[in-house]
Design a protein around this motif. Structure first.
Motif, PDB file in Angstrom:
ATOM      1  N   ARG A 269       0.857  -1.194   0.000  1.00 28.48           N
ATOM      2  CA  ARG A 269       0.000   0.000   0.000  1.00 28.48           C
ATOM      3  C   ARG A 269       0.877   1.221   0.000  1.00 28.48           C
ATOM      4  O   ARG A 269       1.725   1.389   0.852  1.00 28.48           O
ATOM      5  CB  ARG A 269      -0.909   0.018   1.226  1.00 28.48           C
TER       6      ARG A 269
ATOM      7  N   SER B 226      -1.041  -3.080  11.149  1.00 22.00           N
ATOM      8  CA  SER B 226      -0.406  -4.345  10.758  1.00 22.00           C
ATOM      9  C   SER B 226      -1.060  -4.926   9.509  1.00 22.00           C
ATOM     10  O   SER B 226      -0.538  -5.872   8.932  1.00 22.00           O
ATOM     11  CB  SER B 226      -0.458  -5.337  11.910  1.00 22.00           C
TER      12      SER B 226
ATOM     13  N   LYS C 123      -4.751  -5.511   9.003  1.00 22.23           N
ATOM     14  CA  LYS C 123      -6.008  -6.253   9.132  1.00 22.23           C
ATOM     15  C   LYS C 123      -7.028  -5.738   8.116  1.00 22.23           C
ATOM     16  O   LYS C 123      -7.625  -6.513   7.361  1.00 22.23           O
ATOM     17  CB  LYS C 123      -6.555  -6.107  10.551  1.00 22.23           C
TER      18      LYS C 123
ATOM     19  N   HIS D 121     -15.123   0.177   7.713  1.00 22.96           N
ATOM     20  CA  HIS D 121     -15.258   1.238   8.707  1.00 22.96           C
ATOM     21  C   HIS D 121     -16.355   2.223   8.316  1.00 22.96           C
ATOM     22  O   HIS D 121     -16.875   2.942   9.157  1.00 22.96           O
ATOM     23  CB  HIS D 121     -13.938   1.999   8.851  1.00 22.96           C
TER      24      HIS D 121
ATOM     25  N   GLU E 107     -13.424  -4.802  12.333  1.00 22.57           N
ATOM     26  CA  GLU E 107     -13.695  -4.256  13.673  1.00 22.57           C
ATOM     27  C   GLU E 107     -15.189  -4.025  13.889  1.00 22.57           C
ATOM     28  O   GLU E 107     -15.631  -2.903  14.133  1.00 22.57           O
ATOM     29  CB  GLU E 107     -12.919  -2.947  13.882  1.00 22.57           C
TER      30      GLU E 107
END
Ligand code: HEM
Ligand SMILES: Nc1ncnc2c1ncn2[C@@H]1O[C@H](COP(=O)(O)OP(=O)(O)OP(=O)(O)O)[C@@H](O)[C@H]1O
Ligand SMILES: Nc1ncnc2c1ncn2[C@@H]1O[C@H](COP(=O)(O)OP(=O)(O)OP(=O)(O)O)[C@@H](O)[C@H]1O
Ligand SMILES: [Mg+2]
Ligand SMILES: [Mg+2]
Lengths: 227, 221, 76, 264, 227, 221
Positions: free
Chosen positions: A13, A40, A42, A82, A157
């Motif tokens: 990325r 990290s 996810k 998100h 999440e």
């Protein structure tokens, strides 16, 4: 029995390696718990799984057929990131029915209402999106996975902004989905009960610091560029 | 196809629920034209002479202004990601959203144009052609603009940037659109201009969704 | 010579043309070279900073810092 | 190092692991090392050629060619104007080709080329416009006319500027370059349409008799300086683009370093 | 010794009563923990405390002087909401120094650097905001409260996106601030150690269902909202 | 005062760091003017006649579009909340941000205007007055527009519509600005027009920050 797997995945990325050499495998009824500190990878891995992000190397397979460049893949998954995709001027029910209908639900409005009830918020059905609190919005977003069928759920999440009662509800919903042969991959920093889930620690697949420095130094030393 | 129609219906509902959004383009269009008598001075013959050009330029700007948000809210709230994952091809998504957008903003422009032409003392001979030219031209503007809207997703200063990208591409539409009216006013046949305009629309109809979809896919990476 | 510079009366058009062309081309060249130099020095500075930083990052890890990686290790 | 424990790459053997990584990442840049070596080899030659050609070209255009019997000494503007006009088209075409290569084959150097070339192309276009204006003032009695050819050059200038604005409008440089590639391709489709519509628009209103580009057939005393200057501009372009591509590559490296710094 | 208190607060959002008859009081060195399920009004109460939202009824007082319409109030607080106010083109240090200087720090750059160090991220000082991960951004946002002095900290779900090490750091910082006489009010769904904090359960101040229907029925038929 | 200057400095730094941002408003200005010959036709005398008006209308639109984002990013990322809680009065915040914005976008407009006048064949007699009028007028436009930008934040739905309501407030600036140039071109004194323009600026200087601050406070509720 479907199987979803990835082999030797590398994610880049913004010219930076996030993880490399990552393998995973989820079977029908299985679950994958993505763990690891901030940054990290996810969220990146979940986006790769959804097909929103192209892995730099490695391949994804659904039942041993490559799932990239597979038009069907989007229809097999529910992705909850998100962002909530809630329109402020539409009511919760209208918001949800639209996604249910695109997802192929037979009776979108009915399925949407049932999903809201399952998530414990039937009373927000008529409330416009802009009046929802953070947690109510989150529940509405999660209701999307119930409103139309799909075997693989990718949840980034999902417990953020949920109160404890809602987390328990979610655990029940996930268990039910898996009992019916569904698969789940989710990332979290919080505690969530996902019995029998395989844990994937993203920080174990971070490129070694040594690699980083090596890349930097030889690129610089004799002018070969860019990692 | 069902998904396509559902998306159009949702976008129409969103636009109508938000009330003012639908009227903004036409308001801007009207105001923009109305500014000219103040800037140029009230002489009727000058105004009549420039009427066609001013109306077309205003239509271009109004179209631009409203196109800025074509994909923006869906991009920002994550809906676009979900649409990309849905069964609808991305090209159809672009086309559906552009169609809904044109219905909501382009059609009112066409309706308002004759009134503005009256304000600027345009001769009655041009009215019919004006409406016809706008009816062919504004969908083309929406289609071309959708490419720009997709390209500028996630960019800083989206709005003004969009105009910089798209206005040069709008120029052919402007030339033939205004040309058709001038021809009619000068008792020439507007037909070749209108045909060329239709040709632009026909070219944009397949190409714009292709380019727009490519741009959207990049925006989502 | 003066005649040459007068350009047959068109000096005000000919010389600015050459001048502006020169200004644009030289300007671009200078900007490009300076840009390159700038990147080179930034890169040197960044890379000069790295060896110093690395030990620090390690002590940071030891004390359970910051960037979070060690914390996740505990978690796992 | 605690971080590397359990990492499949580092547990194998770090040197080989890192060199493997190295290669994969490098591949994305089509091995800039090779490019940088190549450019280092070309640059002195192209720069030298530019200087020589410019000296010869300037001598020929200022001293070695006669004034035009009609246009007098203003014809000397041509030796700047026409090569600049050629370059403006040449550079844009090259950028569009590079954009196609970048989009289809994902060749990163092609991406960098388009970004690096744009300001140079815009510069040539500006030179063409300005020198044309300066030529028009004595010849046509006006600085600017909405003639078809002039107008399409102006629009080309805007296409350049739009591309540059788009490429720089994103926080992530790759995003900017990719969006720019799509725009370049859309733009190149549009260029003939613009050309055609502008021609038509103009001839409707204004007879072409006022503005005739052709003028006298070009004499060899005029052709030579023209060609030499055009060649000089081309080598100039090559040299500057090589510099700029290198700067772009370094910028990427800096970004990478900053990022790994961010990671701690 | 400053005291911050609110009496008989009622908050109305979008024609809906969120909470009513709420009293609170924080003294120097004290802390207030806002708890309650989704939509119970935690964020709303924090915005009321900050003066960003006007209570429908009731009053806030700082040392017994009404704090609404008090120009000084903004200078006494640090408010950390869900938004991070991080500019992508400025480095972390530039971002932070700007807020430090506006907050009245004597040496903004120095204070900002110290705050970053305290939050364990000195190495991001020179990194532009756009390269920061979610957790690093959150830490930068939290560093704001350290970079300039203010007695009252209002933190809305400060632990979101933080990994566990960072939550421990934050707990230490809060304890220190209180030991120095500062006050804290924070909302959370997660575990955070805040010894001796008074707990305020927002759901206890929800308007009775009867009230709700009264207010609601005219807006919304009988689809009563409110979590 | 220190806070005011800090805010101006930050906004300037943000604008310059973002590179192209500053140039985009002026590009829109240029493009907007350049569209007119395509719409109206290339006759030099017509273009010269309408040049002053077209340039002013374009300046209005460029100012309007670029002002749209004046407070938007600060609003969306929460900076505006923090500024409201800071020691700087809200009026000073509005003034500081408007000043920074004008420096970055208004000044380039003034510089570009004579070139556009050249393109539209305006007579040289008008150039000086054009620049002067823009130098007085564009700050007034920025100030008035800042009210619209603040209102846009406040009213989620009618936002853009409200900002269009600002356009009528621009009309006096347009009338006197274009009038000054016309006077100069007709060998009259542009002085009264310029004085009135300066009067508008003097009135906007205290009033716009007041209104803008009120609107911002509402937006933050
Ligand atoms: C701003 C104004 C002008 C612009 C933008 C412009 C643009 C161009 C362009 C694009 C070309 C290259 C065409 C091609 O090779 O396909 C060209 C060539 C040329 N221009 Fe201009 N021009 C301008 C003004 C003038 C003026 C005022 C004159 C002379 C009176 C002039 C004389 C020429 C000549 C002689 C050529 C070479 C024609 C040829 O290759 O056959 N131009 N110009
Ligand atoms: N759009 C992007 N462009 C460039 N780099 C990115 C982008 N998004 C994330 N990154 C970087 O990629 C890495 C992984 O990010 P990702 O969001 O996947 O982490 P995560 O594990 O989900 O973290 P968190 O716990 O904060 O959600 C980070 O270092 C981040 O800085
Ligand atoms: N801008 C708004 N306009 C109208 N109503 C709102 C607005 N924001 C929130 N509400 C409503 O006010 C109530 C309280 O919202 P608030 O955000 O304070 O809840 P919360 O306790 O922070 O919840 P969460 O835990 O989900 O963050 C909710 O019922 C919500 O629907
Ligand atoms: Mg994440
Ligand atoms: Mg909340």
């Amino acid at each position: 029995m479907p199987v979803f797997s990835g082999t030797d995945l590398t994610c880049l990325r913004g010219d930076r390696l996030v993880f490399t050499g990552l393998d995973f495998r989820v079977e029908s009824g299985g679950a994958l718990l993505l763990l690891g500190p901030n940054g990290s990878g996810k969220s990146s891995l979940l986006r790769v799984m959804a097909g929103l992000l192209r892995p730099f190397r490695g391949r994804l397979a659904w039942d041993d057929a490559a799932s990239e460049d597979d038009d069907q893949h989007g229809g097999r998954i529910h992705y909850v990131g998100h962002l909530d995709a809630v329109k402020p001027v539409l009511t919760a029910l209208e918001n949800l029915s639209f996604w249910a209908s695109l997802g192929g639900a037979a009776d979108p409005a009915g399925a949407a209402m049932a999903a809201l009830e399952r998530l414990g918020v039937p009373h927000i059905a008529g409330v416009p999106g802009r009046y929802l609190s953070a947690g109510q919005k989150r529940r509405l977003t999660l209701a999307r996975v119930l409103a139309a069928p799909a075997p693989l759920w990718l949840l980034d999440e999902p417990t953020v902004a949920l109160d404890r009662a809602a987390v328990r509800l979610l655990e029940g919903i996930l268990a039910e989905h898996r009992a019916g042969g569904g698969m789940v991959a989710l990332s979290t920093h919080a505690d969530i009960a996902l019995p029998g889930a395989a844990e994937l620690h993203l920080d174990h697949f971070a490129p070694a610091t040594g690699d980083d420095v090596d890349l930097d130094s030889d690129a610089n030393g004799d002018g070969e560029a860019a990692a | 196809m069902k998904g396509f129609l559902r998306l159009v219906a949702r976008d129409l509902r969103l636009a109508l629920r938000q009330g003012s959004d639908a009227t903004i383009a036409v308001m801007f269009f009207v105001l923009c034209v109305v500014l000219f008598p103040f800037g140029v001075g009230p002489e009727a013959n000058i105004l009549a002479r420039i009427a066609a050009g001013v109306i077309w330029v205003a239509a271009l700007l109004a179209s631009l202004l409203s196109l800025e948000r074509l994909f923006l809210t869906d991009y920002e709230d994550g809906s676009l990601e979900l649409l990309a994952l849905s069964r609808i091809p991305m090209e159809a998504v672009v086309l559906a959203k552009t169609l809904a957008h044109w219905l909501v903003t382009g059609v009112p422009l066409i309706v308002a144009a004759p009134i503005l032409a009256l304000l600027l003392n345009m001769e009655a001979a041009g009215f019919g052609v004006l409406v016809l030219a706008l009816a062919i031209g504004t969908p083309a503007l929406s289609l071309i603009g959708s490419i720009g809207a997709a390209l500028t997703l996630g960019a800083r200063r989206g709005g003004v940037l969009l105009s910089l990208l798209i206005l040069p591409l709008y120029i052919p539409v402007l030339i033939f659109g205004a040309g058709a009216i001038d021809a009619a006013l000068n008792a020439l046949s507007p037909r070749p201009h209108l045909l060329l305009l239709a040709g632009l629309l026909a070219a944009a109809l397949p190409l714009a969704p292709l380019a727009g979809a490519a741009a959207l896919r990049q925006a989502l990476e | 010579m003066a005649e040459f510079f007068a350009m047959g009366g068109y000096a005000w058009y000919v010389w600015p043309s050459y001048g502006i062309a020169a200004a644009v081309l030289i300007g671009l060249l200078v900007a490009s070279v300076r840009g390159l130099r700038g990147q080179e020095t930034t890169l040197k500075a960044l890379e000069g900073a790295r060896p110093r930083r690395r030990p620090r990052a390690n002590t940071g890890n030891g004390t359970g810092d910051a960037a979070g990686r060690p914390a996740a290790g505990v978690e796992g | 190092m605690p971080k590397t424990v359990g990492s499949p790459i580092s547990s194998a053997s770090r040197p080989s692991g890192s060199s493997r990584l190295d290669r994969t990442v490098m591949h994305r840049f089509a091995n800039p090392a090779r490019f940088l070596r190549l450019s280092a080899a070309i640059l002195p030659w192209s720069a030298g050629a530019t200087v020589v050609l410019l000296i010869v070209g300037l001598y020929l255009s200022l001293f070695g060619s006669p004034p035009d019997y009609q246009q007098g000494d203003t014809v000397r503007i041509m030796y700047i104007h026409v090569p600049a006009a050629w370059m403006s088209l040449f550079v844009y075409t090259n950028m569009a080709i590079a954009a196609a290569v970048g989009l289809v084959w994902k060749h990163p150097l092609a991406d960098l080329f388009a970004k690096a070339a744009a300001p140079v192309g815009a510069g040539f276009t500006a030179v063409c416009l300005i020198t044309g204006s300066l030529w028009g003032a004595p010849m046509w009695g006006t600085w600017w006319v909405w003639d078809a050819r002039l107008t399409s050059v102006l629009i080309l200038f805007f296409l350049y500027l739009g591309y540059m604005a788009l490429v720089n409008a994103f926080d992530s440089p790759e995003r900017g370059i990719k969006a720019g590639n799509v725009l370049l391709l859309v733009g190149i489709v549009n260029v003939p349409i613009i050309k055609f519509s502008v021609d038509w628009w103009n001839t409707l209103h204004q007879p072409s008799s006022v503005i005739r580009m052709g003028g006298p057939t070009i004499d060899s005393t005029m052709l030579w300086p023209l060609l030499v200057m055009a060649l000089a501009f081309t080598t100039y372009f090559v040299s500057v683009v090589l510099l700029r591509v290198k700067a772009e590559i370094l910028a990427r490296r800096i970004q990478t370093l900053r990022l790994s710094e961010a990671q701690g």
